[in-house]
Design a protein around this motif. Structure first.
Motif, PDB file in Angstrom:
ATOM      1  N   LEU A  74       0.821  -1.210   0.000  1.00 47.05           N
ATOM      2  CA  LEU A  74       0.000   0.000   0.000  1.00 47.05           C
ATOM      3  C   LEU A  74       0.859   1.265   0.000  1.00 47.05           C
ATOM      4  N   LEU A  75       1.882   1.293   0.857  1.00 45.55           N
ATOM      5  CA  LEU A  75       2.745   2.479   0.951  1.00 45.55           C
ATOM      6  C   LEU A  75       3.477   2.730  -0.366  1.00 45.55           C
ATOM      7  N   GLU A  76       3.876   1.645  -1.020  1.00 48.69           N
ATOM      8  CA  GLU A  76       4.544   1.798  -2.322  1.00 48.69           C
ATOM      9  C   GLU A  76       3.578   2.420  -3.334  1.00 48.69           C
ATOM     10  N   LYS A  77       2.323   1.943  -3.315  1.00 49.88           N
ATOM     11  CA  LYS A  77       1.298   2.456  -4.226  1.00 49.88           C
ATOM     12  C   LYS A  77       0.994   3.930  -3.953  1.00 49.88           C
ATOM     13  N   LEU A  78       0.984   4.295  -2.652  1.00 55.74           N
ATOM     14  CA  LEU A  78       0.698   5.678  -2.267  1.00 55.74           C
ATOM     15  C   LEU A  78       1.909   6.598  -2.437  1.00 55.74           C
ATOM     16  N   GLU A  79       3.056   5.987  -2.787  1.00 49.69           N
ATOM     17  CA  GLU A  79       4.324   6.716  -2.932  1.00 49.69           C
ATOM     18  C   GLU A  79       4.728   7.398  -1.626  1.00 49.69           C
ATOM     19  N   VAL A  80       4.587   6.623  -0.540  1.00 50.81           N
ATOM     20  CA  VAL A  80       4.990   7.089   0.786  1.00 50.81           C
ATOM     21  C   VAL A  80       6.101   6.179   1.293  1.00 50.81           C
ATOM     22  N   LYS A  81       7.250   6.757   1.595  1.00 46.71           N
ATOM     23  CA  LYS A  81       8.316   5.979   2.236  1.00 46.71           C
ATOM     24  C   LYS A  81       8.421   6.447   3.686  1.00 46.71           C
ATOM     25  N   PRO A  82       8.121   5.566   4.654  1.00 56.23           N
ATOM     26  CA  PRO A  82       8.237   5.961   6.060  1.00 56.23           C
ATOM     27  C   PRO A  82       9.655   6.409   6.385  1.00 56.23           C
ATOM     28  N   THR A  83       9.767   7.301   7.367  1.00 55.56           N
ATOM     29  CA  THR A  83      11.098   7.732   7.807  1.00 55.56           C
ATOM     30  C   THR A  83      11.682   6.747   8.815  1.00 55.56           C
ATOM     31  N   SER A  84      10.808   5.997   9.503  1.00 57.86           N
ATOM     32  CA  SER A  84      11.248   4.931  10.412  1.00 57.86           C
ATOM     33  C   SER A  84      10.090   3.952  10.554  1.00 57.86           C
ATOM     34  N   MET A  85      10.400   2.715  10.960  1.00 57.81           N
ATOM     35  CA  MET A  85       9.328   1.719  11.084  1.00 57.81           C
ATOM     36  C   MET A  85       9.767   0.565  11.992  1.00 57.81           C
ATOM     37  N   ILE A  86       8.764  -0.041  12.674  1.00 63.36           N
ATOM     38  CA  ILE A  86       8.992  -1.167  13.581  1.00 63.36           C
ATOM     39  C   ILE A  86       7.694  -1.963  13.655  1.00 63.36           C
ATOM     40  N   ASP A  87       7.770  -3.247  13.942  1.00 65.58           N
ATOM     41  CA  ASP A  87       6.506  -3.984  14.105  1.00 65.58           C
ATOM     42  C   ASP A  87       6.142  -4.053  15.588  1.00 65.58           C
ATOM     43  N   ILE A  88       4.839  -4.195  15.859  1.00 65.04           N
ATOM     44  CA  ILE A  88       4.358  -4.157  17.242  1.00 65.04           C
ATOM     45  C   ILE A  88       4.207  -5.587  17.758  1.00 65.04           C
ATOM     46  N   SER A  89       5.277  -6.097  18.354  1.00 65.39           N
ATOM     47  CA  SER A  89       5.232  -7.444  18.923  1.00 65.39           C
ATOM     48  C   SER A  89       5.191  -7.404  20.447  1.00 65.39           C
ATOM     49  N   ASP A  90       5.716  -6.325  21.060  1.00 68.50           N
ATOM     50  CA  ASP A  90       5.812  -6.248  22.527  1.00 68.50           C
ATOM     51  C   ASP A  90       4.967  -5.142  23.153  1.00 68.50           C
ATOM     52  N   GLY A  91       3.975  -4.637  22.415  1.00 71.83           N
ATOM     53  CA  GLY A  91       3.151  -3.554  22.957  1.00 71.83           C
ATOM     54  C   GLY A  91       3.561  -2.212  22.380  1.00 71.83           C
ATOM     55  N   LEU A  92       2.582  -1.333  22.190  1.00 68.96           N
ATOM     56  CA  LEU A  92       2.815  -0.041  21.544  1.00 68.96           C
ATOM     57  C   LEU A  92       3.845   0.812  22.274  1.00 68.96           C
ATOM     58  N   SER A 108       6.436   0.021  24.241  1.00 69.35           N
ATOM     59  CA  SER A 108       7.806  -0.474  24.045  1.00 69.35           C
ATOM     60  C   SER A 108       8.325  -0.112  22.666  1.00 69.35           C
ATOM     61  N   GLU A 109       7.460  -0.286  21.654  1.00 67.70           N
ATOM     62  CA  GLU A 109       7.912  -0.057  20.274  1.00 67.70           C
ATOM     63  C   GLU A 109       8.143   1.432  20.007  1.00 67.70           C
ATOM     64  N   ILE A 110       7.285   2.302  20.572  1.00 66.89           N
ATOM     65  CA  ILE A 110       7.502   3.755  20.422  1.00 66.89           C
ATOM     66  C   ILE A 110       8.832   4.140  21.059  1.00 66.89           C
ATOM     67  N   LEU A 111       9.119   3.582  22.238  1.00 70.92           N
ATOM     68  CA  LEU A 111      10.378   3.905  22.922  1.00 70.92           C
ATOM     69  C   LEU A 111      11.586   3.383  22.150  1.00 70.92           C
ATOM     70  N   HIS A 112      11.477   2.183  21.562  1.00 74.30           N
ATOM     71  CA  HIS A 112      12.570   1.665  20.718  1.00 74.30           C
ATOM     72  C   HIS A 112      12.840   2.645  19.582  1.00 74.30           C
ATOM     73  N   LEU A 113      11.764   3.043  18.919  1.00 71.88           N
ATOM     74  CA  LEU A 113      11.874   3.912  17.756  1.00 71.88           C
ATOM     75  C   LEU A 113      12.476   5.272  18.139  1.00 71.88           C
ATOM     76  N   CYS A 114      12.000   5.821  19.274  1.00 73.71           N
ATOM     77  CA  CYS A 114      12.510   7.128  19.726  1.00 73.71           C
ATOM     78  C   CYS A 114      13.965   7.045  20.179  1.00 73.71           C
ATOM     79  N   ASN A 115      14.312   5.977  20.890  1.00 73.58           N
ATOM     80  CA  ASN A 115      15.702   5.808  21.344  1.00 73.58           C
ATOM     81  C   ASN A 115      16.657   5.690  20.164  1.00 73.58           C
ATOM     82  N   GLN A 116      16.254   4.878  19.171  1.00 78.94           N
ATOM     83  CA  GLN A 116      17.114   4.671  18.006  1.00 78.94           C
ATOM     84  C   GLN A 116      17.246   5.952  17.174  1.00 78.94           C
ATOM     85  N   SER A 117      16.158   6.736  17.116  1.00 76.88           N
ATOM     86  CA  SER A 117      16.162   7.962  16.303  1.00 76.88           C
ATOM     87  C   SER A 117      16.607   9.192  17.086  1.00 76.88           C
TER      88      SER A 117
END
Length: 348
Positions: free
Chosen positions: A225-243, A245-254
């Motif tokens: 879908l994102l390819e079709k919409l011509e949107v490339k996310p600036t960062s991305m992660i899958d939600i396996s351990d709860g929202l 945790s994943e937001i904090l992973h993403l913020c820490n890494q970025s």
């Protein structure tokens, strides 16, 4: 249907390791050009030409990650593949191959493993990935599963966790909390069954959340879908351990902060009603539950119009400078520091 009280049980020792692998994988075919050699030699041979290979591996242990008293082996085979493919899609890549390794105790006959591999085969077919290898061995106790997923992407298309920037929008796919509540329903019915084995549970009212637990889906469709919409996310992660945790992973890494808005978190009506039934807070379940296998990503604000109104995507917040910290903005407009309370397999 009358249950067969004496199902066929073929002992694994009758086949030996190589005979077992040959038997379980005999119907798997290779469909990707990149799969030059699959099962049957010392190693698989893959050829991705000029593209980058993406590799992820995961381990699932009986009694820690799954309970066979209510997890059918076919569902387990399917889910085992899906949770690994989710990591590949979280890199904005295409999954192409998997390897599947299992260790089982002698309480598992051949027929049980055939059921497990039926689920693996279904996942491979649904997501168009090739099974190209793996291993089988014995376990002193229970079942252990190790799966490696391999994917491919153009270097320019790969999305990491580390490139979110202030003012980016925080976006989530689907809805959250269902898998955790499905697990609560299954655990409750297991306890009822222990007390009264004649009691048959009525899971119909909980079918959506139970399926989110037993048979989750990876969001391959979102990458397309994102390819079709011509949107490339600036960062991305899958939600396996709860929202949270994943937001904090993403913020820490970025190295950024974030404001997450409670009233924007997408919840299915079943999740809300089941939360009330279990006397749990639906926001906390979405933040800490895990196993939803949705995608969490950030986009530049200029791409907002491209995703606006899409039923698969919800903007739930925005990225802030690192010094502002990571916060949940409640429905009452209170700012609370977000903490990681996701699932941890190392706690008892």
């Amino acid at each position: 249907m009358i249950e067969d009280k004496n199902p066929q049980r073929t002992a694994l020792e009758n086949l030996g390791e190589f005979g077992l692998i040959k038997h379980l994988t005999q119907h798997f075919e290779l469909n990707h050009e990149s799969s030059l050699k699959g099962i049957g030699d010392d190693a698989a041979v893959l050829d991705f030409k000029n593209k980058k290979a993406i590799v992820s591996t995961d381990m699932l242990v009986e009694g820690v990650h799954f309970d066979l008293s209510y997890m059918p082996l076919k569902h387990l085979g399917y889910k085992s593949v899906i949770v690994n493919l989710s990591d590949i899609y979280a890199m904005n890549a295409t999954a192409t191959q998997v390897t599947v390794s299992i260790a089982v105790s002698n309480r598992f006959p051949l027929e049980a493993l055939e059921e497990f591999y039926e689920g693996v085969a279904m996942a491979c077919k649904m997501y168009n990935v090739d099974l190209v290898g793996g291993d089988t061995t014995s376990s002193a106790k229970g079942m252990i599963i190790s799966i490696t997923a391999i994917g491919v992407a153009e270097e320019a298309d790969i999305v990491y966790r580390c490139d979110a920037k202030p003012n980016d929008l925080l976006v989530v796919t689907g809805d959250l909390g269902g898998a955790y509540l499905g697990l609560q329903v299954l655990d409750r019915e297991k306890e009822v069954f222990k007390v009264n084995p004649n009691n048959q549970p009525d899971l119909e009212p909980y079918s959506y959340i139970v399926e989110r637990q037993l048979k989750p889906e990876a969001r391959k469709d979102i990458v397309e879908l994102l390819e079709k919409l011509e949107v490339k996310p600036t960062s991305m992660i899958d939600i396996s351990d709860g929202l949270s945790s994943e937001i904090l992973h993403l913020c820490n890494q970025s190295e950024v902060g974030c404001n997450l808005f409670e009233d924007k978190i997408p919840l299915d009506p079943t999740v809300i009603s089941a939360s009330e039934e279990f006397k749990m807070d639906s926001t906390m379940i979405a933040l800490s539950g895990g196993e939803d296998y949705e995608l969490l990503f950030t986009i530049d604000q200029k791409d907002f119009d491209k995703i606006k109104g899409n039923p698969n995507l919800t903007v739930i917040g925005h990225i802030a400078p690192e010094e502002e910290g990571v916060h949940l903005i409640t429905r009452a407009n209170t700012k609370i520091a977000l903490t990681a309370q996701g699932w941890n397999s190392f706690t008892s």
